[in-house]
Design an enzyme around this catalytic site. Structure first.
Site, PDB file in Angstrom:
ATOM      1  N   LEU A  16      50.298   1.289   7.979  1.00  0.00           N
ATOM      2  CA  LEU A  16      50.562   1.513   9.020  1.00  0.00           C
ATOM      3  C   LEU A  16      49.204   2.097  10.508  1.00  0.00           C
ATOM      4  O   LEU A  16      49.791   2.712  11.267  1.00  0.00           O
ATOM      5  CB  LEU A  16      51.772   2.767   9.588  1.00  0.00           C
ATOM      6  CG  LEU A  16      52.645   2.597   8.621  1.00  0.00           C
ATOM      7  CD1 LEU A  16      54.083   3.358   8.385  1.00  0.00           C
ATOM      8  CD2 LEU A  16      53.808   1.073   9.659  1.00  0.00           C
ATOM      9  N   ASP A 148      55.413   6.612  -3.782  1.00  0.00           N
ATOM     10  CA  ASP A 148      54.650   6.039  -5.245  1.00  0.00           C
ATOM     11  C   ASP A 148      54.597   7.703  -5.997  1.00  0.00           C
ATOM     12  O   ASP A 148      54.015   8.462  -6.057  1.00  0.00           O
ATOM     13  CB  ASP A 148      53.518   5.592  -4.797  1.00  0.00           C
ATOM     14  CG  ASP A 148      53.622   4.775  -3.381  1.00  0.00           C
ATOM     15  OD1 ASP A 148      54.243   4.629  -3.192  1.00  0.00           O
ATOM     16  OD2 ASP A 148      52.437   4.832  -2.725  1.00  0.00           O
ATOM     17  N   GLU A 150      52.109   7.118  -8.556  1.00  0.00           N
ATOM     18  CA  GLU A 150      51.009   7.712  -8.387  1.00  0.00           C
ATOM     19  C   GLU A 150      50.221   8.591  -7.335  1.00  0.00           C
ATOM     20  O   GLU A 150      49.757   9.782  -7.323  1.00  0.00           O
ATOM     21  CB  GLU A 150      49.851   6.446  -7.708  1.00  0.00           C
ATOM     22  CG  GLU A 150      49.989   5.605  -8.373  1.00  0.00           C
ATOM     23  CD  GLU A 150      49.061   4.565  -8.106  1.00  0.00           C
ATOM     24  OE1 GLU A 150      48.502   3.552  -8.798  1.00  0.00           O
ATOM     25  OE2 GLU A 150      49.009   4.546  -6.818  1.00  0.00           O
ATOM     26  N   PRO A 191      64.883   4.509   8.464  1.00  0.00           N
ATOM     27  CA  PRO A 191      63.587   4.112   7.217  1.00  0.00           C
ATOM     28  C   PRO A 191      62.896   5.431   7.127  1.00  0.00           C
ATOM     29  O   PRO A 191      62.571   6.000   6.056  1.00  0.00           O
ATOM     30  CB  PRO A 191      63.068   3.220   8.075  1.00  0.00           C
ATOM     31  CG  PRO A 191      63.802   1.522   8.081  1.00  0.00           C
ATOM     32  CD  PRO A 191      64.852   2.485   9.102  1.00  0.00           C
ATOM     33  N   GLY A 354      27.020  -9.384  -0.489  1.00  0.00           N
ATOM     34  CA  GLY A 354      28.344  -9.729  -0.830  1.00  0.00           C
ATOM     35  C   GLY A 354      27.453  -9.656  -2.775  1.00  0.00           C
ATOM     36  O   GLY A 354      26.354  -9.602  -2.595  1.00  0.00           O
ATOM     37  N   CYS A 381      21.267  -7.394   3.910  1.00  0.00           N
ATOM     38  CA  CYS A 381      21.241  -7.471   2.093  1.00  0.00           C
ATOM     39  C   CYS A 381      22.112  -8.942   1.882  1.00  0.00           C
ATOM     40  O   CYS A 381      20.851  -9.489   1.877  1.00  0.00           O
ATOM     41  CB  CYS A 381      23.243  -6.236   1.515  1.00  0.00           C
ATOM     42  SG  CYS A 381      22.652  -5.790  -0.159  1.00  0.00           S
ATOM     43  N   LEU A 382      22.841  -9.733   0.828  1.00  0.00           N
ATOM     44  CA  LEU A 382      22.412 -10.443   0.776  1.00  0.00           C
ATOM     45  C   LEU A 382      22.348 -11.619   1.464  1.00  0.00           C
ATOM     46  O   LEU A 382      21.446 -12.855   1.229  1.00  0.00           O
ATOM     47  CB  LEU A 382      24.421 -11.020   0.030  1.00  0.00           C
ATOM     48  CG  LEU A 382      24.236 -12.320  -1.346  1.00  0.00           C
ATOM     49  CD1 LEU A 382      22.881 -12.488  -2.056  1.00  0.00           C
ATOM     50  CD2 LEU A 382      25.801 -12.837  -1.394  1.00  0.00           C
ATOM     51  N   HIS A 518      22.837  -1.693   4.747  1.00  0.00           N
ATOM     52  CA  HIS A 518      23.675  -2.184   5.456  1.00  0.00           C
ATOM     53  C   HIS A 518      23.993  -0.747   7.187  1.00  0.00           C
ATOM     54  O   HIS A 518      24.287  -0.254   6.913  1.00  0.00           O
ATOM     55  CB  HIS A 518      25.419  -1.324   4.207  1.00  0.00           C
ATOM     56  CG  HIS A 518      25.237  -2.654   3.740  1.00  0.00           C
ATOM     57  ND1 HIS A 518      25.697  -3.637   3.664  1.00  0.00           N
ATOM     58  CD2 HIS A 518      24.897  -2.953   2.147  1.00  0.00           C
ATOM     59  CE1 HIS A 518      25.959  -4.559   2.667  1.00  0.00           C
ATOM     60  NE2 HIS A 518      25.318  -3.662   1.632  1.00  0.00           N
ATOM     61  N   GLU A 520      25.591  -1.703   8.923  1.00  0.00           N
ATOM     62  CA  GLU A 520      26.793  -2.049   9.654  1.00  0.00           C
ATOM     63  C   GLU A 520      27.776  -0.733   9.346  1.00  0.00           C
ATOM     64  O   GLU A 520      28.753  -0.211  10.058  1.00  0.00           O
ATOM     65  CB  GLU A 520      27.819  -3.292   9.402  1.00  0.00           C
ATOM     66  CG  GLU A 520      28.276  -2.783   7.959  1.00  0.00           C
ATOM     67  CD  GLU A 520      26.686  -3.719   6.526  1.00  0.00           C
ATOM     68  OE1 GLU A 520      26.188  -3.701   7.610  1.00  0.00           O
ATOM     69  OE2 GLU A 520      27.604  -4.312   5.760  1.00  0.00           O
TER      70      GLU A 520
HETATM   71  N1  GLN Z   1      24.386  -9.072  -4.246  1.00  0.00           N
HETATM   72  C1  GLN Z   1      23.263  -8.215  -3.858  1.00  0.00           C
HETATM   73  C2  GLN Z   1      22.265  -7.702  -5.335  1.00  0.00           C
HETATM   74  O1  GLN Z   1      22.510  -6.862  -5.813  1.00  0.00           O
HETATM   75  C3  GLN Z   1      23.571  -8.434  -3.106  1.00  0.00           C
HETATM   76  C4  GLN Z   1      24.369  -6.870  -2.236  1.00  0.00           C
HETATM   77  C5  GLN Z   1      24.768  -6.902  -0.920  1.00  0.00           C
HETATM   78  O2  GLN Z   1      24.787  -7.683  -0.583  1.00  0.00           O
HETATM   79  N2  GLN Z   1      25.441  -5.789  -0.773  1.00  0.00           N
HETATM   80  O3  GLN Z   1      21.008  -7.305  -4.952  1.00  0.00           O
END
Ligand code: GLN
Length: 546
Positions: A16, A148, A150, A191, A354, A381-382, A518, A520
């Protein structure tokens, strides 16, 4: 003035927008001159969200102090413009872990350890830990939905706190859904009634009810909710659906939510200055440009997995008076053959972070396309690691170059697991065994980065040192730095001792930059991150050059 507490619970169903509502209320009270901080209590058993799959739980948000937290902390930081840390997010798992650790140590002196009082005391201590002379108000969002199993210990703990601290110091807000039934043209309050009944059966009488709704609640409906839920009529508010999440603080202000909170908690609050929020919303509604950005990743079906990234791109757009058209591309669909058709027409390509090998080859293909076509590219990063692999393979001609994460036996580990490194955060050397290391060895949190003059990075930040947040295991292998540099990929940011490479970029390209951190996570609507700002500016220039 002693620190006061505002608890935000949610009812009826999840999603929500409780986190955004809590963040918006915090922003309004901050704009009223109060010193506000905010905390999320998550009922799940994971000790932290670090081990959770983004497909299930959305992004893992990282704070300066290296905590892996719930993504709501990202909203909090973006709306409040402050940096939070480990103690702003607790899970049930962490609470239980701490109690069980104490039990094993013998701290309870043979007593029976129970949910009440031991778990609830631990929760109360986690909440009270944020109070202090420099904090007027702590806002605490309880994750999950009332009802819930939990969440019960958290609700019991916050119930007790009103008795402990006095009713002038504790306030409960409950967010519910008031659905609009199209066929009968009616708003339904049942509700909400049920959810509040559930909350009251746990001993919590909400002071304010915030009703998420498609349409404005009439006075009649508000009166009905007030009557059945036992709250003041002027304490029932509509939280109407907004077009843009950054409209939420202004919407809640128009409703008078922050004013009611200030009255009920007897807060010495001035009138808020919301000019910056109004300016922001105006920018979002009246962009002068529109650019299309392709985000090539693996979690594209779940937007929550790229929450901060999405926001940071939006902020970069705001800084350039531009609206972003997002094209989320599943990297598994990108091949040498399909790259051009999938990516044609985009003005910038971003490859986010990633883990794991799935989709990596597609990311590398997308990067080849960006590099060879002169399309602005931003690798995070990746994404940065893939850019280094791409260049090592296709420009240096080392065809089997890879990251040890994806090919532990690669002859050219352009990205590798450092066997030992000095971690200035802990002040210790860190040792890793590539054969068996997985958990617990990530570089996490804010690290310093020195920038090389006369680079895209330096131009963006306009200063020699920055701090950025990390979450990764693998690193750029400096054994390849000289060769990469000679071929046009330069290192523009490193750790102060120059052992860790933090930013790479291309010399002969309009804008191509990869960062190991990162950015972001630290972008806010009021202060867009310089790298996102410049990436979008480059995308606009590219669009205009077409
Ligand atoms: N998988 C890569 C590492 O562990 C990049 C990690 C990521 O993008 N946060 O270094």
């Amino acid at each position: 003035m002693a620190t006061k507490f505002l608890f935000v619970t949610g009812g009826v169903l999840s999603s929500l927008g409780k986190g955004l509502a809590a963040a918006s209320i915090a922003a309004l009270l901050k704009a009223r001159g109060l010193r506000v901080t905010i905390q999320k209590l998550d009922p799940y058993i994971n000790v932290d969200p670090g081990t959770m799959n983004p497909f299930q739980h959305g992004e893992v948000y990282v704070t300066d102090d290296g905590a892996e937290t719930d993504l709501d902390l990202g909203h909090y930081e973006r709306y409040l413009g402050i940096h939070l840390g480990r103690n702003n997010n607790y899970t049930s798992g962490r609470i239980y872990h701490s109690v069980i650790t104490k039990e094993r140590r013998g701290d309870y002196l043979g007593g029976t350890v129970q949910v009440i009082p031991h778990i609830t005391d631990e929760i109360k201590n986690a909440i009270l830990g944020l109070a202090g002379d420099d904090v007027d108000l702590v806002i605490v969002e309880i994750g999950g939905t009332v009802g819930d199993i939990e969440g019960l210990p958290f609700l019991e703990a916050i119930r007790q706190l009103r008795a402990d601290l006095g009713k002038d110091n504790v306030l409960y807000i409950h967010l519910t859904l008031v659905p609009f039934i199209k066929t009968s043209g009616e708003l339904k309050t049942k509700p909400t009634q049920h959810s509040v009944k559930e909350l009251r059966s746990l001993g919590i009488q909400p002071d304010i009810i915030l009703c998420r709704s498609e349409v404005e609640l009439s006075e009649d409906i508000k009166s009905k909710i007030a009557l059945f839920c036992n709250v003041d009529k002027d304490a029932v508010f509509t939280a109407i659906d907004v077009n843009h999440i950054y409209e939420l603080p202004l919407m809640l202000y128009e409703e008078g939510v922050d004013q009611k909170i200030a009255i009920l908690l007897r807060l010495a609050a001035k009138n808020p200055n919301l000019d910056a929020w109004r300016q922001l919303v105006h920018e979002l509604h009246h962009p002068q440009h529109e650019v299309e950005i392709a985000v090539v990743g693996k979690y594209v079906d779940l937007k929550e997995a790229y929450k901060s990234l999405h926001e940071a791109l939006t902020h970069g757009g705001v800084a350039n008076h531009a609206r972003i058209r997002f094209r989320y591309v599943n990297s598994e669909s990108v091949t040498k053959e399909t790259a051009a058709s999938i990516l044609a027409g985009t003005h910038g390509i971003l490859v986010p972070g990633g883990f794991g090998s799935r989709g990596v080859e597609g990311k590398i293909q997308a990067i080849t396309y960006a590099r060879t076509q002169g399309i602005p590219f931003f690798g995070i990063c990746l994404g940065m690691q893939c850019a280094v692999i791409e260049f090592t393979r296709n420009v240096l001609g080392l065809e089997r170059a890879n990251s040890e994460e994806f090919d532990p036996l690669t002859p050219d580990p352009a990205i590798y697991l450092m066997r030992e490194w000095y971690d200035f955060r802990s002040g210790c050397m860190q040792y890793r065994d590539p054969g068996c290391d997985k958990g617990g060895t990530m570089r996490l949190g804010a690290y310093p980065c020195h920038l090389r003059p006369d680079t895209l990075a330096y131009r963006a930040y306009d200063k020699p040192e920055v701090w950025e947040r990390h979450r990764h295991r693998y690193e750029f292998n400096t054994a390849y730095a000289e060769r990469l540099e000679a071929a046009g990929m330069i290192v523009s940011g490193t750790s102060p001792d120059a052992t860790l490479v933090e930013i790479v970029e291309l010399r002969h390209h309009p804008w191509f930059l990869g960062c190991q951190f990162h950015p972001e996570f630290t972008s806010t609507p009021m202060q867009p991150h310089p790298l996102f700002r410049d990436f979008i500016a480059a995308a606009l220039s590219y669009q205009q050059s077409l």
